[in-house]
Write an enzyme that holds these catalytic residues in place. Structure first.
Site, PDB file in Angstrom:
ATOM      1  N   LYS A   1      -6.284  -2.052  -0.964  1.00  0.00           N
ATOM      2  CA  LYS A   1      -7.175  -1.908   0.189  1.00  0.00           C
ATOM      3  C   LYS A   1      -7.763  -3.252   0.604  1.00  0.00           C
ATOM      4  O   LYS A   1      -7.823  -3.590   1.795  1.00  0.00           O
ATOM      5  CB  LYS A   1      -8.313  -0.941  -0.143  1.00  0.00           C
TER       6      LYS A   1
ATOM      7  N   ARG B   1      -8.811  10.734  -8.375  1.00  0.00           N
ATOM      8  CA  ARG B   1      -7.953  11.408  -7.394  1.00  0.00           C
ATOM      9  C   ARG B   1      -7.189  10.340  -6.604  1.00  0.00           C
ATOM     10  O   ARG B   1      -7.502  10.055  -5.456  1.00  0.00           O
ATOM     11  CB  ARG B   1      -8.806  12.268  -6.446  1.00  0.00           C
TER      12      ARG B   1
ATOM     13  N   GLU C   1     -13.521   4.961  -2.941  1.00  0.00           N
ATOM     14  CA  GLU C   1     -12.098   5.220  -2.733  1.00  0.00           C
ATOM     15  C   GLU C   1     -11.542   6.130  -3.822  1.00  0.00           C
ATOM     16  O   GLU C   1     -11.684   5.850  -5.018  1.00  0.00           O
ATOM     17  CB  GLU C   1     -11.329   3.894  -2.731  1.00  0.00           C
ATOM     18  N   ASP C   2     -10.928   7.228  -3.414  1.00  0.00           N
ATOM     19  CA  ASP C   2     -10.195   8.124  -4.313  1.00  0.00           C
ATOM     20  C   ASP C   2     -11.051   8.687  -5.445  1.00  0.00           C
ATOM     21  O   ASP C   2     -10.607   8.785  -6.600  1.00  0.00           O
ATOM     22  CB  ASP C   2      -8.948   7.427  -4.866  1.00  0.00           C
TER      23      ASP C   2
ATOM     24  N   TYR D   1       0.841  -1.190   0.000  1.00  0.00           N
ATOM     25  CA  TYR D   1       0.000   0.000   0.000  1.00  0.00           C
ATOM     26  C   TYR D   1       0.876   1.240   0.000  1.00  0.00           C
ATOM     27  O   TYR D   1       2.004   1.212  -0.473  1.00  0.00           O
ATOM     28  CB  TYR D   1      -0.996  -0.038   1.174  1.00  0.00           C
TER      29      TYR D   1
ATOM     30  N   ASN E   1      -0.406  11.964   1.320  1.00  0.00           N
ATOM     31  CA  ASN E   1       0.300  10.840   0.708  1.00  0.00           C
ATOM     32  C   ASN E   1       0.529  11.119  -0.774  1.00  0.00           C
ATOM     33  O   ASN E   1      -0.213  11.881  -1.388  1.00  0.00           O
ATOM     34  CB  ASN E   1      -0.522   9.561   0.859  1.00  0.00           C
TER      35      ASN E   1
ATOM     36  N   ASP F   1     -13.688   6.028   2.499  1.00  0.00           N
ATOM     37  CA  ASP F   1     -12.498   5.960   3.346  1.00  0.00           C
ATOM     38  C   ASP F   1     -11.752   7.287   3.388  1.00  0.00           C
ATOM     39  O   ASP F   1     -11.173   7.636   4.408  1.00  0.00           O
ATOM     40  CB  ASP F   1     -11.571   4.848   2.853  1.00  0.00           C
ATOM     41  N   ASP F   2     -11.776   8.034   2.286  1.00  0.00           N
ATOM     42  CA  ASP F   2     -11.068   9.314   2.251  1.00  0.00           C
ATOM     43  C   ASP F   2     -11.729  10.336   3.171  1.00  0.00           C
ATOM     44  O   ASP F   2     -11.047  11.161   3.785  1.00  0.00           O
ATOM     45  CB  ASP F   2     -11.025   9.857   0.821  1.00  0.00           C
TER      46      ASP F   2
END
Length: 642
Positions: A261, A243, A333-334, A190, A498, A356-357
Site C-alpha cells: 500500500k 483478514r 488495513e485488513d 499489489y 480479491n 481503506d477496506d
C-alpha cells in the site's frame, strides 16, 4: 574501544585523516567511516589494565602498518578478517552509523544508490572508482533492462520478489520503474500477487521493510516506534493480519499489505518514501498451518482477543500520536470485521484515521457507480442496489452510496438506505433477523420476506446494480447474471472480491452471460474480452485510484480528522476523470497511466473539502490546490551528488 576523540589524540590519529581532511570535514568523515568499517571486522584480544583497546582494519596493502598502529594503541591483532573461531576474550563492537554515505556504503544505501548511473565525477568524489564497472548508464536504460529481466519470469511471485529486492537496493529506480510501467507492474506489487506473497512471506522474507509491534512489546510500544530511523512520518498503514484480502488470517505475514500500500502511496500519490511507515501488529494467529510452519516469522500462539488486544492497540495509537503528532494519517488495513468497525469508530474522533477496506473501497465503488450512470442513465436514487456480502466492504460501500443519495436529494439517510439491500451467509438481511444481526448490519434490515439464496433475492428485488464483496469465488452464477440481464438493458455488475480466484465472476462470464450488455468492474484485473466482434475492456475498481490521492490531500492540507464529505469529494472527482473513450471500450474507470494526474486532482478536492470543513491546519490555503499538490509530489528522478 577507541572513540573519535581518543583517536585524534593518540598515535593512531593518522587513521582519522585522509588527503589532509580532519575529523568532521568532508574527507575526514569518509576516512572516519573507513576506519570504523574496518574496525568492525577485526577481533582484538583484551589488553592489560591501563592500556587502551582499539579495533581497526586497513586495506590489504596497508596491513602491516595497520597492525603496528593497532598494537601501539594497546591491541593485538588476532584475526584480520574476523573469520576465525571467536575467542573467549572477544570484545563487543559498536555498530557505527554515518550521515554521509560514501564508497562501498553508498552502494548499499537504497535511498541514495544509483548503481551504474553514478557519473564519472560522482565516482571520484565519493570513492566509487573501481567499485563499479566502467560503464555509465542512464536511469532510463536501467528501467529498460529491469523490465526486460522481469518479463523473463513466468511466475508472478518471482516478479514480486525481484521488485522487492530492487526496492531494497535502489529506491528511486524502483519507483521510476513502477510509475513508468504502472499498468503492468501494479498487479505485481499489489493485488493479486501480494496475496500469494503474504501466504509465503516467511519463505521469501529477506529484510524487514517496516515495524513489527507484538504482544511482547506491550508497555514499550513507544520505544519500538523510536527505533524507526525516519522522524517525519506522514502516513502509516497498519494491519493485524487477521483478514488479508480474501485469504483469511495470515498473522505477522500480513506485512506485505502495508508495504504494498505504501509503495502505491509514493508511486501513485507522490507521498515521500521516507514519510511512509508500514506496521504490523502481531497478536498471534489462529491459522494452524502457519503455527506449524517452521518458516513462520510471527509469534507462535493463538490470536489475542478482548482486553489484551485492545490494550495493545490503545498503547499503539497513543504512541503514534505521541511520537508523530495528530497530523499523521493512520490507515487501518485488513482488520477482521469485529475489530475494524470498533477501531474506526473509537479512534476517528481522536486521531486522523482511515480504513481503506471500509472507506477506500466505498469511495472507489461510488466513483464507478457515478461513472456508470453516464452509460445507463438515471440518478443514484433511481437505481436499486443488491450486495452479496455484508462485511466491511459491503456495508461501507452501501453507507457511502446512501450518503451520496442523501446529499443529492436532501432526503434523510434512513430513507436513502431503503434503496440498498444486502445478502449475507444466512440470506437477505430483513427486519425479522434484526435481533440476531451484528450492529453494523442492522441499518440494512428492511421489511421483506426472508430469502436464503442470492438468486431468490435477485428475482424478488429486481436490482439494477449487483455488487459482490463476499470473498467467495464464482457466487455470481450463470442463473444470477442472466436474471440480472432479463430485466435490465444494461445490468451493472461489480465483482469486487480479491484476489482473482475469489472474484464472484470473471469478466468473460459477465459479458457472455449478458450478451455483452453488462457494465462490469472487478476488484482484481481481468484481460479484455471479445464478444460478438467487440472488445470489452473491464474496469478495475481498484482502491489505488483513491487512497494515494486521498492521503496526499490529507497531508498537503494538514488535516486533523477524516470526514465523510472528503470521501464523497474523492469519489466525485474520480468519476469526472472517465471519458467517452473509456466508455466506448467498456471501462468505467480512467486508465492507470494517468494515475498521477488523477491523484493530484483527488488530493486537491480532498484538501479543498478539509479547508471548507475547518479541518485543515496548513495555512494560508494555497490559491491553486491542484498545482500545489503536483508540486508536493515525490519524483524518483536521480539527483546529482556533490
Amino acid at each position: 574501544m577507541l572513540s573519535a576523540r581518543t583517536a585524534t589524540a593518540s598515535p593512531a590519529a593518522s587513521l582519522w585523516k585522509r588527503g589532509g581532511g580532519e575529523v568532521g570535514s568532508g574527507n575526514g568523515c569518509t576516512s572516519c567511516m573507513e576506519v570504523r568499517r574496518r574496525a568492525a571486522s577485526v577481533t582484538v584480544r583484551a589488553a592489560p589494565p591501563k592500556r587502551v583497546e582499539a579495533v581497526a582494519m586497513e586495506s590489504a596493502a596497508e596491513t602491516a602498518q595497520s597492525e603496528k598502529e593497532v598494537a601501539a594503541a594497546g591491541g593485538v591483532v588476532e584475526d584480520e578478517y574476523g573469520e576465525d573461531k571467536p575467542m573467549e576474550e572477544e570484545l563487543p563492537v559498536t555498530p557505527w552509523a554515518f550521515s554521509v554515505a560514501s564508497g562501498y556504503t553508498l552502494l548499499r544505501d537504497p535511498h541514495h544508490n544509483k548503481g551504474l548511473a553514478f557519473t564519472e565525477k560522482e565516482r571520484d568524489a565519493h570513492y566509487l572508482r573501481g567499485l563499479l564497472p566502467p560503464a555509465v548508464v542512464s536511469q532510463e536504460l536501467q528501467v529498460k533492462k529491469i523490465m526486460h529481466d522481469l518479463r523473463q519470469y513466468n511466475v508472478p511471485l518471482q516478479r514480486y520478489v525481484a521488485m522487492m529486492d530492487l526496492q531494497e537496493r535502489n529506491e528511486r529506480l524502483f519507483y521510476k520503474l513502477l510509475i513508468d510501467n504502472v499498468e503492468e507492474l501494479l498487479p505485481v506489487v499489489y493485488t493479486p500477487t501480494v496475496g500469494e506473497a503474504c501466504q509465503k512471506y516467511g519463505s521469501i522474507f529477506r529484510r524487514p521493510q517496516g515495524l513489527y509491534v507484538s504482544l511482547r512489546d506491550k508497555g514499550k510500544v513507544l520505544d519500538v516506534l523510536r527505533n524507526w530511523p525516519e522522524r517525519n512520518i506522514q502516513v502509516i498503514v497498519v494491519t493485524d493480519g487477521e483478514r488479508i484480502l480474501g485469504l483469511g488470517d495470515l498473522g505477522c505475514q500480513g506485512m506485505g499489505i502495508p508495504v504494498g500500500k505504501l509503495s502505491l502511496y509514493t508511486a501513485l500519490g507522490g507521498v515521500r518514501p521516507s514519510a511512509c511507515l508500514p506496521i504490523t501488529i502481531d497478536v498471534g494467529t489462529n491459522n494452524e498451518k502457519l503455527l506449524n510452519d517452521e518458516f513462520y516469522i510471527g509469534i507462535r500462539q493463538r490470536r489475542a482477543t478482548g482486553e489484551e488486544y485492545h490494550e495493545l492497540m490503545e498503547e499503539f495509537m497513543d504512541a503514534v500520536k505521541n511520537k508523530y503528532g495528530e497530523k499523521v494519517l493512520i490507515q487501518f488495513e485488513d482488520f477482521a470485521n469485529h475489530n475494524a468497525f470498533d477501531l474506526l469508530a473509537k479512534y476517528s474522533k481522536s486521531h486522523l484515521v482511515f480504513n481503506d477496506d471500509i472507506q477506500g473501497t466505498a469511495s472507489v465503488v461510488l466513483a464507478g457507480l457515478l461513472s456508470s450512470l453516464k452509460v445507463v442513465g438515471g440518478t443514484l436514487a433511481e437505481h436499486t442496489y443488491l450486495f452479496l456480502g455484508a462485511g466491511e466492504a459491503g456495508t461501507g460501500i452501501a453507507e457511502l452510496i446512501a450518503l451520496e443519495i442523501s446529499k443529492q436529494t436532501n432526503a434523510p439517510i434512513e430513507e436513502c438506505r431503503k434503496k440498498i439491500w444486502l445478502v449475507d451467509s444466512k440470506g437477505l438481511i430483513v427486519n425479522s433477523r434484526k435481533n440476531s444481526l451484528q450492529p453494523f448490519k442492522k441499518p440494512w434490515a428492511h421489511d421483506h420476506e426472508p430469502l436464503t439464496t442470492l438468486l431468490d433475492a435477485v428475482e424478488s428485488i429486481k436490482p439494477t446494480v449487483l455488487i459482490g464483496t463476499s470473498g467467495v469465488g464464482r457466487t455470481f452464477t450463470k442463473d444470477v447474471v442472466q436474471a440480472m440481464a432479463s430485466f435490465n438493458e444494461r445490468p451493472i455488475i461489480f465483482s469486487l472480491s480479491n484476489p482473482t480466484s475469489h472474484s464472484e465472476c470473471t469478466a468473460e462470464e459477465a459479458y457472455n452471460w449478458t450478451q455483452g450488455r453488462a457494465v462490469f468492474a472487478s476488484g482484481s484485473p481481468f484481460d479484455p474480452v471479445e464478444y460478438n466482434g467487440k472488445i470489452h475492456v473491464p474496469g478495475q475498481s481498484n482502491n489505488a485510484y483513491i487512497f494515494p490521492g486521498f492521503g496526499l490531500g490529507v497531508v498537503i492540507s494538514g488535516a486533523t480528522r477524516v470526514h465523510e464529505d472528503m470521501l464523497l469529494a474523492a469519489s466525485e472527482t474520480l468519476a469526472e476523470q472517465a471519458t467517452q473513450e473509456n466508455f466506448d471500450k467498456g471501462s468505467i474507470f480512467p486508465p492507470f497511466t494517468d494515475i498521477r494526474k488523477i491523484s493530484a486532482k483527488i488530493a486537491a478536492s480532498v484538501a479543498a473539502k478539509a479547508y471548507e470543513l475547518g479541518l485543515a491546519t496548513r495555512l494560508p490555503r494555497p490559491r491553486d490546490l491542484e498545482k500545489y499538490a503536483e508540486s508536493c509530489m515525490y519524483t524518483p528522478i536521480y539527483r546529482s551528488y556533490r
